[in-house]
Design an enzyme around this catalytic site. Structure first.
Site, PDB file in Angstrom:
ATOM      1  N   GLY A 142      31.021 -10.312   0.296  1.00  0.00           N
ATOM      2  CA  GLY A 142      30.420  -9.877   1.559  1.00  0.00           C
ATOM      3  C   GLY A 142      30.410 -10.995   2.586  1.00  0.00           C
TER       4      GLY A 142
ATOM      5  CD  GLN B 282      21.113  -5.794   0.353  1.00  0.00           C
ATOM      6  OE1 GLN B 282      20.888  -4.903  -0.476  1.00  0.00           O
ATOM      7  NE2 GLN B 282      21.222  -7.074   0.000  1.00  0.00           N
TER       8      GLN B 282
ATOM      9  N   GLY C  91      30.721  -6.014  -3.360  1.00  0.00           N
ATOM     10  CA  GLY C  91      30.760  -5.326  -4.647  1.00  0.00           C
ATOM     11  C   GLY C  91      29.494  -5.489  -5.471  1.00  0.00           C
TER      12      GLY C  91
ATOM     13  CB  CYS D  58      21.673 -16.783   0.666  1.00  0.00           C
ATOM     14  SG  CYS D  58      22.784 -15.536   0.075  1.00  0.00           S
TER      15      CYS D  58
END
Lengths: 388, 380
Positions: free
Chosen positions: A73, A181, A202, A327
């Site tokens: 992503g 999302q 994915g 993250c």
């Protein structure tokens, strides 16, 4: 990890058994290089095409070749923003929001440092955008590239992408949405709404990590981000990751088949979790617009306690949740999303995200509801700020 | 019978086992705070260490996992060129590089970097003197491959690197996609600053590679976001992929010497057969090249015709690199090596691996001559 309760599915999901099954033959039998000229690779190429069709179907893309496979992503977001800006040439005006994922804010800030004008839109307490502000910025007269997420990873708040896209297009801009999302959780379609570029990942929908896709509407120009071979019609070089591509296709197909059922299941569990927490924990509140939210996500603030402490204590009793985006979770800074929503200071540091998947059960929720109130109570007793 | 291992290899069973186990037990996001996340992170870091140690580095390098060699090459070249742009804007590469190096360098040449593309000699390698003459005070990056993916020609990386370090302050990047897992590399103490590899070339998985970077060396990141991989490559790290890379590399190096010698004898057998067929020329040399790759030009036969003629017998070879296979009619590598357009238009590549057997080589050698003859005859 079997014994633990995993409620951190917006960070990553377990690979679905059906997906693993679909992938395996591409490791053991069909392992050829799809770009090779001989048939050994050629048959593999057809599997990639089939996967491309499945991904296209999930997001309602008209032509499968509007789907470009990427490594994740983050790569899709970087490629969309930097690729569109570069293809337009000159210095387009960038528009984004304060609550985007780091993979969107990252390239936006990078371009801002390079001298591009960047407008970052605010959100209200519910996490919603002021569309009039967006209209103003889109009409600034300059060519614009706007990137606005479809659903927020921390709160689950859904932005009205059809309207946002229309506004951006009225201003003549290029519109990218990070749909990482929402894809696979709720029905979305680019068919009748003006989206030029859309990112998916994915591992947020039960495919492996290390695979993503970028939808680029026909005619949308983007400069390739990773250059080399001619793969992905010259838009993304590198030997195709066939097993993962097949896996992403399968995961999209599965998500489509099960979407209604899964969404209802997750919503029921989520609502039960929220009701239970609000009934048993003092000083708790749900963040974000309750009307327009992903069915699997809840973001709850607990007054006068530290989110990290809650996470670690939950972890001690086998429950995996998070404070916000994985993250950024290395840092102790409060979530930029919640700050943008003006969550009160007393609550800002004590926010927890629970994100569910099709694999969660009622027992999982019962387990959380049994253990969480005890943890909150203990932490409150330790807090110098709490009154009771 | 598959003779296209330079394009890709089948994943090793044990590598798959590792991959599956990690995916089953350590699938949490390694950047998450909870225990499953931390366990995944510890495995990720362990894999990183193992990869470095297998490449002969104990402390001078770090390892950034990427989606493959193409991404690694993009990151190394764009990353270094931009990071050191204040010091100079001259970069050097060679005419025989992989498209993911050559195209990136050419793209930089379009954004006001100055590019020197070094020729290769008839052996397909860069001559030290040629490199030395091209170096300038404003050269910031030299990118040269170790083993060529089409001809197998082997650049003397240590010598070329020593020249880069002696005569300039440039960063030395090596695309080692065709040599990692097959050659012993000793990174610590050597002249290489950046090294690219890809696991699917040595029985690992596709979509898995790394860029090995000298400690403390700055690179301008190409993927902004969550700041994973020390800020050099954002995106959720894939623990299973990392563990599989480390495993594949370890297994490949375990019986490396035996494989190397065995495959060398296969290559010699193929070369001996080909030498007896009229109008067949070896591109590059036998001495100065990798045993795993051999490249010929076959006069009077279109390479695709030959490829399909062999495929009818279930023998799979290739023409040029798979990365350029569907776009170009001639091999730029063979052109650079031989200087002959005719040879570049008629070249085929046979590539071998640890899985290649003597029986396969015997079949191949017995079939090559007759197939070439019959195709030539048909044409007449």
């Amino acid at each position: 990890m079997k014994s633990s309760v995993y409620v951190d599915n917006n960070a990553t999901t377990a690979v679905a058994p059906e997906v693993t099954e679909a992938i395996l033959p591409y490791f053991t039998e069909h392992w050829g290089n799809p770009s090779s000229m001989h048939n050994f690779g050629g048959s593999v190429k057809r599997s990639i095409d089939a996967a491309r069709e499945k991904v296209a179907a999930l997001i309602g893309a008209e032509h499968p070749n509007e789907i470009i496979f990427t490594s994740c992503g983050s790569e899709s977001d970087n490629m969309a923003i930097r690729g569109a800006v570069d293809a337009i040439g000159g210095h387009p005006h960038l528009i984004t929001t304060r609550v985007e994922h780091a993979a969107v804010l990252g390239p936006c800030h990078y371009l801002e440092d390079k001298g591009f004008r960047l407008s970052t839109l605010e959100v209200d307490e519910k996490g919603n955008l002021d569309l009039e502000k967006l209209r103003e910025k889109s009409m600034s007269g300059k060519k614009t590239v706007a990137s606005v997420m479809w659903a927020n990873n921390e709160t689950g708040v859904i932005f009205p992408i059809p309207e946002i896209g229309t506004i951006v297009k009225e201003g003549g801009g290029i519109f990218h949405t990070d749909a990482v999302q929402i894809a696979g959780k709720l029905p979305i379609s680019v068919r009748n709404i003006p989206v030029d570029l859309l990112s998916i990942s994915g591992h947020k929908l039960h495919a492996p990590k290390g695979i993503g896709a970028l939808y680029a509407r026909r005619g949308t120009k983007i400069t390739p981000h990773i250059m080399g071979g001619h793969q992905e019609r010259g838009r993304r070089a590198g030997t195709e990751n066939v097993p993962y591509i097949v896996g992403l296709g399968k995961a999209c197909e599965l998500a489509m088949e099960r979407m209604e059922k899964d969404a209802q299941h997750e919503r029921n569990l989520r609502d039960r979790l929220e009701a239970g927490v609000l009934a048993t924990c003092k000083g708790a509140r749900i963040n974000g617009d309750l009307e327009s939210r992903l069915p699997n996500t809840t973001n709850i603030s607990f007054e006068y306690v530290e989110g990290e402490a809650i996470i670690l204590m939950l972890d001690d009793v086998g429950i995996c949740a998070s404070t916000g985006s994985a993250c950024a979770s290395g840092s102790l800074e409060p979530s930029h999303v919640l700050r943008a929503m003006d969550v009160p200071r007393s609550m800002l540091h004590g926010s927890i995200r629970f994100s569910l998947s099709r694999y969660n059960t009622e027992e999982d929720i019962d387990d959380v509801l049994e253990k969480l109130p005890v943890i909150i109570k203990r932490l409150r007793e330790l807090s110098p700020f709490a009154n009771d | 019978m598959y003779f296209d291992y330079a394009a890709t290899t089948p994943p090793n069973e044990d590598v798959l086992k590792t991959f599956n186990t990690v995916n089953r037990d350590f699938w949490a996001n390694p950047h998450a705070l909870h225990r499953p996340g931390m366990r995944a992170e510890s495995l990720l870091e362990q894999s990183r260490k193992q990869v470095l140690s297998l490449l002969g580095s104990s402390n001078e390098f770090r390892c950034v996992f990427t989606s493959g060699a193409t991404e690694s090459n993009n990151l190394a070249i764009k990353g270094a060129a931009h990071a050191y742009a204040k010091r100079g804007r001259h970069i050097i590469t060679s005419a025989a590089e992989h498209p993911s190096v050559l195209y990136v360098c050419q793209a930089l040449a379009h954004e006001d970097f100055e590019l020197t593309v070094l020729p290769v000699n008839r052996d397909g390698v860069v001559e030290p003197k040629v490199l030395e003459d091209a170096l300038r005070p404003d050269t910031t990056l030299v990118s040269l491959m170790h083993v060529n993916n089409e001809t197998g020609s082997v650049n003397d990386i240590l010598r070329l690197g020593a020249i880069v370090k002696e005569k300039s302050s440039a960063v030395f990047h090596v695309d080692a996609a065709q040599s990692v897992g097959k050659y012993v590399l000793e990174l610590d103490g050597g002249p290489v600053d950046l090294l690219t590899f890809s696991a699917h070339k040595f029985f690992g998985l596709k979509g898995a590679g790394a860029l090995i970077i000298k400690q403390r060396m700055g690179l301008s990141t190409q993927l902004h976001g969550g700041g994973q991989e020390s800020g050099l490559r954002s995106g959720t790290a894939d623990t299973a992929r990392a563990a599989a890379i480390a495993k594949a590399l370890r297994l490949s190096l375990e019986n490396r010497a035996e494989v190397f010698d065995r495959v060398q004898s296969y290559k010699e057998a193929i070369a001996a057969t080909m030498q007896e067929i009229e109008g067949v020329d070896l591109n590059g040399t036998l001495e100065n090249s990798s045993p795993f790759i051999i490249n010929f030009s076959v006069a009077g036969v279109r390479p695709e015709t030959l490829l399909h003629g062999l495929a009818d017998k279930e023998i799979y070879i290739s023409t040029v690199s798979a990365c350029s296979a569907q776009k170009v009619a001639e091999s730029s590598v063979v052109l650079a090596t031989t200087g002959s357009q005719e040879r570049a238009r008629t070249s085929i590549r046979i590539s071998l691996s640890a899985l290649t057997t003597r029986d396969e080589i015997e079949t191949l050698c017995s079939v090559l001559g007759p197939v070439i003859e019959s195709l030539r005859f048909k044409k007449k």
